[in-house]
Design a protein around this motif. Structure first.
Motif, PDB file in Angstrom:
ATOM      1  N   GLU A  66       2.041   6.926  -6.765  1.00  0.00           N
ATOM      2  CA  GLU A  66       1.030   7.872  -7.232  1.00  0.00           C
ATOM      3  C   GLU A  66       1.414   9.308  -6.878  1.00  0.00           C
ATOM      4  O   GLU A  66       1.238  10.213  -7.695  1.00  0.00           O
TER       5      GLU A  66
ATOM      6  N   ILE B  16       1.098   4.255  -2.792  1.00  0.00           N
ATOM      7  CA  ILE B  16       0.928   5.674  -2.461  1.00  0.00           C
ATOM      8  C   ILE B  16       2.130   6.465  -2.962  1.00  0.00           C
ATOM      9  O   ILE B  16       1.975   7.520  -3.583  1.00  0.00           O
TER      10      ILE B  16
ATOM     11  N   VAL C 216      -8.670  14.304 -11.198  1.00  0.00           N
ATOM     12  CA  VAL C 216      -8.658  12.898 -10.832  1.00  0.00           C
ATOM     13  C   VAL C 216      -7.464  12.279 -11.515  1.00  0.00           C
ATOM     14  O   VAL C 216      -7.232  12.488 -12.709  1.00  0.00           O
TER      15      VAL C 216
ATOM     16  N   SER D  73      -4.625   8.791 -11.595  1.00  0.00           N
ATOM     17  CA  SER D  73      -4.221   7.459 -11.168  1.00  0.00           C
ATOM     18  C   SER D  73      -2.833   7.215 -11.721  1.00  0.00           C
ATOM     19  O   SER D  73      -2.560   7.540 -12.878  1.00  0.00           O
TER      20      SER D  73
ATOM     21  N   LEU E  58      -4.030  14.655  -1.996  1.00  0.00           N
ATOM     22  CA  LEU E  58      -5.180  14.112  -2.712  1.00  0.00           C
ATOM     23  C   LEU E  58      -5.099  12.604  -2.955  1.00  0.00           C
ATOM     24  O   LEU E  58      -6.077  11.989  -3.364  1.00  0.00           O
ATOM     25  N   VAL E  59      -3.956  12.001  -2.700  1.00  0.00           N
ATOM     26  CA  VAL E  59      -3.789  10.574  -2.974  1.00  0.00           C
ATOM     27  C   VAL E  59      -4.516   9.767  -1.899  1.00  0.00           C
ATOM     28  O   VAL E  59      -4.326  10.003  -0.703  1.00  0.00           O
ATOM     29  N   PRO E  60      -5.357   8.824  -2.303  1.00  0.00           N
ATOM     30  CA  PRO E  60      -6.064   7.993  -1.319  1.00  0.00           C
ATOM     31  C   PRO E  60      -5.072   7.227  -0.435  1.00  0.00           C
ATOM     32  O   PRO E  60      -4.081   6.697  -0.920  1.00  0.00           O
ATOM     33  N   GLY E  61      -5.355   7.215   0.866  1.00  0.00           N
ATOM     34  CA  GLY E  61      -4.509   6.513   1.820  1.00  0.00           C
ATOM     35  C   GLY E  61      -3.532   7.418   2.545  1.00  0.00           C
ATOM     36  O   GLY E  61      -2.905   7.006   3.519  1.00  0.00           O
TER      37      GLY E  61
ATOM     38  N   ARG F 121      -2.505  10.080   5.123  1.00  0.00           N
ATOM     39  CA  ARG F 121      -3.030  10.650   6.362  1.00  0.00           C
ATOM     40  C   ARG F 121      -2.494  12.054   6.619  1.00  0.00           C
ATOM     41  O   ARG F 121      -3.178  12.907   7.138  1.00  0.00           O
TER      42      ARG F 121
ATOM     43  N   GLN G 158       0.827  -1.208   0.000  1.00  0.00           N
ATOM     44  CA  GLN G 158       0.000   0.000   0.000  1.00  0.00           C
ATOM     45  C   GLN G 158       0.861   1.258   0.000  1.00  0.00           C
ATOM     46  O   GLN G 158       0.588   2.215  -0.730  1.00  0.00           O
TER      47      GLN G 158
END
Length: 132
Positions: free
Chosen positions: A52, A49, A125, A127, A98-101, A103, A45
């Motif tokens: 990306e 991150i 958006v 990816s 903006l990257v998911p995951g 914190r 994960q």
């Protein structure tokens, strides 16, 4: 008077027990250690991150490819490198956030002379697998 003493003693025992439990939580409490499978999953994960974040930064015209690198630790992204102006620095922080995951984004970048305002593509958006 005889009734007060046992109640006082009971209260002191309750307070001592609460202090003992609180102290034990400091030394031995908390989350159990991760299993090897969980460690591997977290590493995968965090690598996703990192890829990306760096792809987003490389795609920003105001930053330029390869100027800023990211390190990820437990969902916290640490940005290292040189931002060409305050606008690019803000753009880098926005992209990483903006990257998911993610914190938290921590700025370890150096600020070089450059524009204080830039056109940032961060809200798009994105990816890492897609072509920017």
């Amino acid at each position: 008077m005889a009734r007060l003493l046992p109640k006082t003693v009971r209260m002191m025992m309750v307070a001592a027990t609460a202090a003992l439990v609180q102290g034990c939580a400091l030394f031995g409490g908390g989350e159990p250690p991760l299993t090897p499978a969980q460690v591997q999953e977290r590493a995968v994960q965090e690598e996703a991150i990192r890829r990306e974040v760096e792809a987003r930064l490389d795609a920003e015209p105001s930053i330029g490819a390869g100027r800023i690198r990211a390190e990820v630790n437990d969902g916290d992204v640490h940005l290292h490198g040189a931002a060409p102006g305050f606008g690019a620095l803000q753009c880098a922080l926005a992209n990483a956030g903006l990257v998911p995951g993610v914190r938290l984004v921590v700025d370890y970048m150096t600020l070089q002379p450059g524009p204080s305002r830039v056109t940032c593509l961060a809200p798009r958006v994105f990816s890492a697998s897609a072509t920017p």
